[in-house]
Design an enzyme around this catalytic site. Structure first.
Site: not given
Length: 346
Positions: A204-207, A278
């Site tokens: 998970i990394h997307r803003a 993501d």
């Protein structure tokens, strides 16, 4: 000898650059790599240059840990200076990051041709900064290298037809090489005491996911439910780990590890039962490894993976019937790209 200035800044771009940089050199062109510094941690950056034998950057702009406007603005300023100093014949950009759009705009304002690898991708969600970056980069590019026929169609719908080439996906080139190399160089399964096909991998990394506390909690809860039936290994982006700590999130049943090198990640995914992510790049990599993926977003720019039954949205319908995806090519996209660039610069 034609000179290319390549702008890189984020982990997926280093991975995509590996086969292309090798093909550029083989074609007799010179390349100057500019690292914007967007991913600056050694585990998110340096390790990829070492593992994938990418030429070391001639410039490191050290622009990171800023908001979108400040980051893009500083990159523009520093990239313009590098381009004025190097006087390249073409600027090469990858993907959809702030580094991508800064490289595209800096070159366009200096009247330097731009080549965009992964052109034409669209999620059709303008709330995503990546979508804005894709559109802007495509509309100032001279050469647009599309990984799929859908990407070509997306560009045509926006009136872009000149300089558009369907070349396949450079990530496929990299993945094929990594599967072979990781078998002899990665000990990630042994280190984590994992048995092939008994665990899943999550990122998970997307803003859009991490910056919304309620959404992040919902995703973590979804992952925790799946971890009750099979272990989930989660390499954690530094920013995501920081947000977990700030919000008191400690995912139950998930094994959180630091970011890992590309060869370790390739072996981890290759032997996984499933991928939950993501990340745009990891959705495709999962397909290349023939591992089913669940995308932790409300849409995906890689619609082919959903249509072909290898990917689905976490809150959407179940997997479609599985089939191969011919659009991604035969693992020779980098060679085709270098040929087209060389032909343009004659």
């Amino acid at each position: 000898m034609p000179q290319i200035l390549t702008v890189l800044g984020a982990r997926p771009q280093f991975i995509k650059a590996s086969p292309v940089s090798h093909a550029i050199a083989k074609a007799g062109m010179s390349e100057v790599i500019v690292h914007t510094g967007q991913h600056f941690d050694a585990l998110m950056s340096d390790v990829f240059f070492d593992e994938l034998a990418i030429p070391r950057p001639a410039y490191n702009l050290e622009v990171n840990s800023l908001g979108h406007g400040a980051m893009t603005g500083r990159m523009l300023e520093k990239l313009e200076a590098a381009m004025l100093a190097e006087k390249p014949d073409l600027v090469l950009i990858y993907g959809d990051t702030n580094s991508t759009v800064a490289g595209a705009l800096a070159a366009a304002k200096l009247h330097i041709p731009v080549a965009h690898i992964e052109a034409g991708l669209r999620s059709f969600n303008r709330r995503m900064p990546e979508e804005i970056n894709r559109v802007l980069a495509d509309h100032v590019s001279t050469l647009l290298f599309c990984p799929t026929r859908t990407a070509v169609q997306n560009l045509a719908a926006e009136g872009i037809t000149r300089g558009v080439h369907a070349v396949g996906d450079v990530m496929f080139d990299t993945t094929l090489a990594a599967i072979e190399r990781s078998a002899g160089r990665s000990a990630i399964l042994e280190r984590l005491a994992l048995t092939p096909k008994t665990y899943s991998v999550a990122t998970i990394h997307r803003a859009e996911n991490t910056d919304d506390p309620a959404r992040l909690a919902q995703i973590v809860d979804w992952l925790e439910q799946r971890a009750r039936t099979a272990p989930i290994i989660m390499p954690v982006h530094p920013r995501t780990r920081k947000l977990f700590a700030q919000r008191g999130i400690s995912p139950a049943g998930l094994t959180l590890i630091d970011p890992i090198g590309y060869l370790d990640m390739a072996r981890l995914v290759h032997h996984a039962a499933a991928v939950f992510t993501d990340s745009g790049g990891l959705q495709k990599e999962a397909y290349f490894h023939r591992v089913p993926c669940v995308t932790l977003r409300d849409e995906t720019e890689w619609v082919e993976t959903v249509d072909a039954g290898w990917n689905r949205l976490w809150q959407g319908p179940d997997f479609a019937e599985r089939r191969d995806i011919p659009d991604y090519g035969e693992g020779n996209a980098a060679h085709l790209i270098s040929e087209l660039i060389a032909g343009t610069l004659k």
